[in-house]
Scaffold this motif. Structure first.
Motif, PDB file in Angstrom:
ATOM      1  N   SER A 193       0.842  -1.195   0.000  1.00 55.59           N
ATOM      2  CA  SER A 193       0.000   0.000   0.000  1.00 55.59           C
ATOM      3  C   SER A 193       0.874   1.240   0.000  1.00 55.59           C
ATOM      4  CB  SER A 193      -0.925   0.029   1.228  1.00 55.59           C
ATOM      5  OG  SER A 193      -1.823  -1.059   1.230  1.00 55.59           O
ATOM      6  N   SER A 220      -1.633   4.104   2.366  1.00 56.15           N
ATOM      7  CA  SER A 220      -2.882   3.393   2.700  1.00 56.15           C
ATOM      8  C   SER A 220      -4.012   3.743   1.732  1.00 56.15           C
ATOM      9  CB  SER A 220      -3.316   3.716   4.145  1.00 56.15           C
ATOM     10  OG  SER A 220      -2.315   3.339   5.061  1.00 56.15           O
ATOM     11  N   TYR A 273      -4.486   2.319  -1.445  1.00 53.92           N
ATOM     12  CA  TYR A 273      -4.991   1.115  -2.096  1.00 53.92           C
ATOM     13  C   TYR A 273      -4.045  -0.024  -1.739  1.00 53.92           C
ATOM     14  CZ  TYR A 273      -1.487   2.881  -5.361  1.00 53.92           C
ATOM     15  OH  TYR A 273      -0.337   3.394  -5.900  1.00 53.92           O
ATOM     16  N   SER A 274      -4.436  -1.248  -2.028  1.00 51.28           N
ATOM     17  CA  SER A 274      -3.602  -2.417  -1.740  1.00 51.28           C
ATOM     18  C   SER A 274      -3.399  -3.221  -3.013  1.00 51.28           C
ATOM     19  CB  SER A 274      -4.245  -3.299  -0.669  1.00 51.28           C
ATOM     20  OG  SER A 274      -4.175  -2.684   0.601  1.00 51.28           O
TER      21      SER A 274
END
Length: 295
Positions: free
Chosen positions: A244, A247, A249-250
């Motif tokens: 990520s 934080s 997107y993953s």
């Protein structure tokens, strides 16, 4: 005194109708000051309203004349900074979120704080940016920028992941943990602080490596020069792992994937009132005790 701003570009929290009253308040105030005011093109699409303002994209903004005002929380400001870092367009954060280390002004301060800033009475705050690449074999499958941190974590799984970490080609450790945070000084007051890392002053030329819930209790945060290259290879994961950036997107990771992190050549350009300083923000946000009459 620095150069005054000629136009203002408004941007707000992504798809959040609660920002509309704040945007309208900013619009009305700026137009009353005879400041040409625009709404960012994608923002208008997201909120489904142009507020009667002409639209302007980040690509059309001018770093020498324009000010971006980001209304929301730190997440809004981070998203804006990622899009403007390479062009150097300055950003002023108006906090409508919770803690707000970056978007440090409230909407109620606008009438008092904004006029001097528009006239050129402000301080610039250049924040370092990270560039991360995800390599799968000989192919770079993803690359992007992060203002706070690059995060390698266990995704939605319950088991720890294992990472082999190198700095400038030198082996550092193999770490079993819930994840690893590679943070800028800006990110030292974000996830890295929650994971037990130290607070770094923004101008410090450093990177911060913070393991998340490490298996080895002797594992400690590590501060290194921001001129180094950090490589973290996923060597074991029973279930899932992910990458990520801020934080935001993953990206799912596979065993053998390697994340390469360097400081980017660009910087995020933040704007603050002349009298503000980093320690003042820390005292206010973290409720640190201060002696009577202390500056």
């Amino acid at each position: 005194m620095t150069k005054p701003f000629q136009r203002v570009l408004l941007v707000s929290k992504y798809r959040d109708p609660s920002v509309l009253p704040g945007l309208q308040r900013l619009r009305d105030f700026l137009l009353a000051q005879d400041i040409p005011t625009f709404l960012e093109t994608q923002c208008a699409v997201d909120i489904g309203d142009s507020l009667g303002l002409p639209l302007l994209s980040f690509a059309e903004a001018n770093a020498d004349a324009d000010l971006v005002i980001a209304l929301g929380g730190d997440g809004t400001l981070l998203g804006t900074a990622r899009q403007t870092a390479q062009s150097g367009i300055p950003i002023l954060g108006i906090n409508q979120g919770r803690l707000g280390f970056l978007a440090d002004l409230s909407i109620d301060q606008v009438s008092e704080v904004l006029p001097p800033i528009l006239k050129g009475h402000y301080q610039q705050d250049l924040r370092s940016v990270l560039h991360a690449e995800l390599w799968r074999g000989e192919e770079c499958v993803h690359a992007g920028l992060a203002i706070n941190e690059v995060l390698i974590h266990k995704g939605g799984g319950e088991s720890m992941i294992e990472l082999r970490v190198q700095i400038d080609g030198r082996f550092v450790y193999t770490q079993r943990a819930d994840g690893l945070i590679i943070a800028t000084p800006t990110g030292s007051t974000a996830y890295a602080m929650s994971a037990g890392g130290p607070i770094l002053t923004p101008a410090l030329a450093a990177l911060l490596l913070v393991p998340i819930c490490p298996h080895t209790l002797t594992a400690r945060p590590l501060v290194v020069a921001d001129t180094v290259e950090v490589r973290a290879r996923l060597t074991a994961s029973r279930q899932s792992a992910a990458l990520s950036l801020d934080s935001h997107y993953s990206i799912p990771l596979e065993i053998g994937d390697e994340v390469v992190i360097r400081r980017a050549p660009c910087s995020a350009r933040l704007i603050h009132p002349e009298e503000e300083n980093f320690f003042q923000i820390l005292r206010g946000k973290l409720h640190w005790a201060e002696s009577p009459g202390e500056d």
